[in-house]
Design a protein around this motif. Structure first.
Motif, PDB file in Angstrom:
ATOM      1  N   HIS A   3       0.831  -1.212   0.000  1.00  0.00           N
ATOM      2  CA  HIS A   3       0.000   0.000   0.000  1.00  0.00           C
ATOM      3  C   HIS A   3       0.865   1.260   0.000  1.00  0.00           C
ATOM      4  CE1 HIS A   3      -3.150  -2.881   0.898  1.00  0.00           C
ATOM      5  NE2 HIS A   3      -4.050  -1.946   0.723  1.00  0.00           N
ATOM      6  N   HIS A   4       0.298   2.329  -0.496  1.00  0.00           N
ATOM      7  CA  HIS A   4       1.021   3.600  -0.527  1.00  0.00           C
ATOM      8  C   HIS A   4       1.035   4.292   0.829  1.00  0.00           C
ATOM      9  CE1 HIS A   4      -0.086   3.176  -4.869  1.00  0.00           C
ATOM     10  NE2 HIS A   4       1.104   3.711  -5.051  1.00  0.00           N
ATOM     11  N   ILE A   5      -0.061   4.151   1.590  1.00  0.00           N
ATOM     12  CA  ILE A   5      -0.229   4.870   2.857  1.00  0.00           C
ATOM     13  C   ILE A   5      -0.786   3.918   3.900  1.00  0.00           C
ATOM     14  CG2 ILE A   5      -1.438   6.769   4.026  1.00  0.00           C
ATOM     15  CD1 ILE A   5      -1.658   8.125   1.239  1.00  0.00           C
ATOM     16  N   LEU A   6      -0.273   4.033   5.135  1.00  0.00           N
ATOM     17  CA  LEU A   6      -0.794   3.268   6.263  1.00  0.00           C
ATOM     18  C   LEU A   6      -1.429   4.227   7.257  1.00  0.00           C
ATOM     19  CD1 LEU A   6      -1.071   0.677   8.011  1.00  0.00           C
ATOM     20  CD2 LEU A   6       1.221   1.180   8.909  1.00  0.00           C
ATOM     21  N   ILE A   7      -2.619   3.882   7.735  1.00  0.00           N
ATOM     22  CA  ILE A   7      -3.309   4.663   8.770  1.00  0.00           C
ATOM     23  C   ILE A   7      -3.438   3.762   9.999  1.00  0.00           C
ATOM     24  CG2 ILE A   7      -5.417   5.890   9.411  1.00  0.00           C
ATOM     25  CD1 ILE A   7      -5.966   6.242   6.406  1.00  0.00           C
ATOM     26  N   GLY A   8      -2.973   4.230  11.170  1.00  0.00           N
ATOM     27  CA  GLY A   8      -3.074   3.408  12.372  1.00  0.00           C
ATOM     28  C   GLY A   8      -2.470   4.090  13.579  1.00  0.00           C
ATOM     29  N   LYS A   9      -2.452   3.380  14.709  1.00  0.00           N
ATOM     30  CA  LYS A   9      -1.911   3.935  15.947  1.00  0.00           C
ATOM     31  C   LYS A   9      -0.390   3.808  15.976  1.00  0.00           C
ATOM     32  CE  LYS A   9      -2.696   1.762  19.862  1.00  0.00           C
ATOM     33  NZ  LYS A   9      -1.353   1.392  20.382  1.00  0.00           N
ATOM     34  N   ALA A  10       0.225   4.516  16.923  1.00  0.00           N
ATOM     35  CA  ALA A  10       1.681   4.630  16.951  1.00  0.00           C
ATOM     36  C   ALA A  10       2.344   3.511  17.746  1.00  0.00           C
ATOM     37  CB  ALA A  10       2.075   5.994  17.521  1.00  0.00           C
ATOM     38  N   GLY A  11       1.918   2.271  17.534  1.00  0.00           N
ATOM     39  CA  GLY A  11       2.554   1.137  18.195  1.00  0.00           C
ATOM     40  C   GLY A  11       3.977   0.938  17.695  1.00  0.00           C
ATOM     41  N   GLY A  12       4.845   0.433  18.580  1.00  0.00           N
ATOM     42  CA  GLY A  12       6.252   0.288  18.219  1.00  0.00           C
ATOM     43  C   GLY A  12       6.466  -0.585  17.004  1.00  0.00           C
ATOM     44  N   ALA A  13       5.830  -1.768  16.968  1.00  0.00           N
ATOM     45  CA  ALA A  13       6.012  -2.676  15.835  1.00  0.00           C
ATOM     46  C   ALA A  13       5.416  -2.086  14.565  1.00  0.00           C
ATOM     47  CB  ALA A  13       5.377  -4.031  16.140  1.00  0.00           C
ATOM     48  N   THR A  14       4.236  -1.470  14.670  1.00  0.00           N
ATOM     49  CA  THR A  14       3.575  -0.898  13.490  1.00  0.00           C
ATOM     50  C   THR A  14       4.417   0.207  12.867  1.00  0.00           C
ATOM     51  OG1 THR A  14       1.402  -1.391  14.434  1.00  0.00           O
ATOM     52  CG2 THR A  14       1.471   0.202  12.649  1.00  0.00           C
ATOM     53  N   ILE A  15       4.922   1.100  13.702  1.00  0.00           N
ATOM     54  CA  ILE A  15       5.756   2.194  13.205  1.00  0.00           C
ATOM     55  C   ILE A  15       6.988   1.656  12.496  1.00  0.00           C
ATOM     56  CG2 ILE A  15       7.289   4.073  13.930  1.00  0.00           C
ATOM     57  CD1 ILE A  15       4.496   5.005  14.122  1.00  0.00           C
ATOM     58  N   MET A  61       3.008   7.079   6.896  1.00  0.00           N
ATOM     59  CA  MET A  61       1.954   6.713   7.833  1.00  0.00           C
ATOM     60  C   MET A  61       1.208   7.943   8.349  1.00  0.00           C
ATOM     61  SD  MET A  61       2.341   4.246  11.157  1.00  0.00           S
ATOM     62  CE  MET A  61       0.921   3.845  12.192  1.00  0.00           C
ATOM     63  N   ILE A  62      -0.083   7.764   8.565  1.00  0.00           N
ATOM     64  CA  ILE A  62      -0.906   8.761   9.254  1.00  0.00           C
ATOM     65  C   ILE A  62      -1.274   8.155  10.600  1.00  0.00           C
ATOM     66  CG2 ILE A  62      -3.064  10.065   9.246  1.00  0.00           C
ATOM     67  CD1 ILE A  62      -2.938   9.917   6.147  1.00  0.00           C
ATOM     68  N   ILE A  63      -0.789   8.772  11.673  1.00  0.00           N
ATOM     69  CA  ILE A  63      -1.017   8.271  13.028  1.00  0.00           C
ATOM     70  C   ILE A  63      -2.330   8.824  13.552  1.00  0.00           C
ATOM     71  CG2 ILE A  63      -0.134   8.273  15.397  1.00  0.00           C
ATOM     72  CD1 ILE A  63       2.672   8.635  14.140  1.00  0.00           C
ATOM     73  N   THR A  64      -3.183   7.938  14.071  1.00  0.00           N
ATOM     74  CA  THR A  64      -4.497   8.355  14.558  1.00  0.00           C
ATOM     75  C   THR A  64      -4.608   8.332  16.074  1.00  0.00           C
ATOM     76  OG1 THR A  64      -5.326   6.083  14.410  1.00  0.00           O
ATOM     77  CG2 THR A  64      -5.611   7.499  12.469  1.00  0.00           C
ATOM     78  N   GLN A  65      -3.690   7.647  16.727  1.00  0.00           N
ATOM     79  CA  GLN A  65      -3.774   7.519  18.188  1.00  0.00           C
ATOM     80  C   GLN A  65      -2.380   7.291  18.751  1.00  0.00           C
ATOM     81  OE1 GLN A  65      -6.467   4.454  19.537  1.00  0.00           O
ATOM     82  NE2 GLN A  65      -5.653   4.456  21.609  1.00  0.00           N
ATOM     83  N   ILE A  66      -2.103   7.925  19.899  1.00  0.00           N
ATOM     84  CA  ILE A  66      -0.804   7.788  20.560  1.00  0.00           C
ATOM     85  C   ILE A  66      -1.046   7.444  22.024  1.00  0.00           C
ATOM     86  CG2 ILE A  66       1.358   8.918  21.155  1.00  0.00           C
ATOM     87  CD1 ILE A  66       0.797  10.909  18.850  1.00  0.00           C
TER      88      ILE A  66
END
Length: 367
Positions: free
Chosen positions: A271-283, A293-298
């Motif tokens: 994918h071109h863009i990821l939307i999600g929370k700022a989890g260590g593994a995800t980041i 990435m677009i971070i939605t929750q921290i």
């Protein structure tokens, strides 16, 4: 030649720890097939009921009472472990002592900060017959509990975090930048992603979290963008998945829906863009995939540094409301895609696609 033995200690407080342990174990086995690798969650194995209660409390705090978790996190950063506190961990300490006898590791690797006081209690540095390495899974905001131990080496996910450790008093010679142990898939050539896409359709992956009502409204806002092909990962929430399917049909838009899937690394890469929370593994997986990435929750505390790493280095954006998230996607995908290219270049600089293998190579060097 003896292939060696490695014992990896993890814990279920945040998926980043388990992901790091799992991926490091896979890399060790690939690089040295004869090696003995054991992964254990000492707390889950020795005090299962208390561990379940503690995990429930942790997940409740980070989702329902983030200010309470922020206070707890900062207290942990300031209050050192006491001898009384270590004595309360008697069962985990006894179990870890048993694991050390059973596996006789050449290297002990901890990917969770809570093990430091226990390891120092049952195996003081002067009496150890194994090397001790700590894999830090957070970026920038490194809680002092990671550092309150006599680890021989601290392995960090990136250079900025290594500098934070030095500022907090860790000797330079004890720090290695090996990258976060992301899945081995990231070390293989990535799929081709055109920028801008030749068909004019940007692939956006939305990893849902938080209130289902907000997820539905965010999906509605994203489906309003004509130049977006949307994929939504719902995890195990089948009810939400059904509602999103109905929403797409109501709006006459196509949506690709996933429940829990082991293919998440491949989805992030494609994918071109990821939307999600700022989890260590995800980041770290987004950076390894070179996916802005677009971070939605921290989550206050450990995830603040993950978010700062992206935002301060122009590798991501922060948006919390459905319309703000859709606007952020629209800004990245406008015709010139100038902003997207800036984010893409930043992820390329920060990402460590070979993080698992680089970490494994260092661990093997200690055998």
């Amino acid at each position: 030649m003896r292939d060696g033995s490695v014992l990896i200690l993890t814990a279920g407080f945040g998926e980043g720890h388990n992901a790091a342990a799992r991926n490091l174990a896979a890399a060790l086995r690939e690089l040295r097939p004869g090696i003995k690798v054991a992964v254990h969650d000492v707390f889950a194995e020795s005090v299962p009921l208390i561990n379940r209660i503690a995990r429930f409390g942790y997940h409740f705090a980070i989702t329902r009472a983030p200010s309470l978790w922020a206070l707890t996190y900062h207290l942990l950063d300031r209050i050192p472990a006491t001898s009384t506190g270590v004595k309360l961990l008697g069962a985990p300490a006894r179990h870890l002592r048993h694991l050390l006898r059973k596996h006789a590791p050449d290297v002990l690797v901890s990917v969770f900060p809570g093990y430091g006081p226990i390891i120092d209690k049952i195996a003081p540095a002067a009496k150890r017959n194994f090397a001790y390495a700590t894999v830090i899974t957070d970026s920038l905001t490194v809680n002092a509990i990671w550092l309150r131990c006599s680890s021989d080496t601290f392995l960090t996910p990136n250079e900025p975090t290594a500098r934070v450790l030095e500022d907090r008093g860790v000797p330079h010679e004890k720090i290695r930048v090996t990258g976060f142990p992301v899945p081995l898939l990231f070390s293989t050539p990535p799929p081709r992603r055109e920028v801008p896409p030749s068909d004019g359709c940007w692939r956006v992956l939305y990893m849902v979290n938080g209130n289902p009502a907000e997820v539905i409204e965010t999906t509605r806002a994203l489906l309003s963008l004509d130049n977006v092909s949307l994929t939504v990962a719902c995890g195990k929430n089948e009810r939400l998945r059904t509602k999103l399917d109905a929403l797409a049909k109501e709006l006459g838009r196509r949506i690709e829906l996933h429940g829990w899937t082991p293919d998440m690394p491949q989805l992030i890469r494609s994918h071109h863009i990821l939307i999600g929370k700022a989890g260590g593994a995800t980041i770290q997986e987004a950076l390894a995939a070179h996916t802005p990435m677009i971070i939605t929750q921290i989550v206050p505390g450990q995830e603040e540094g993950n978010a700062r790493l992206l935002i301060e280095n122009s590798a991501g954006d922060f948006a919390t409301t459905p319309q703000a998230i859709a606007d952020a996607v629209a800004s990245l995908t406008e015709p010139s895609c100038t902003r997207y290219k800036e984010r893409l270049l930043a992820t390329t600089r920060l990402g460590h696609p070979n993080g698992a293998k680089d970490t494994a190579h260092f661990i093997i060097s200690l055998l």
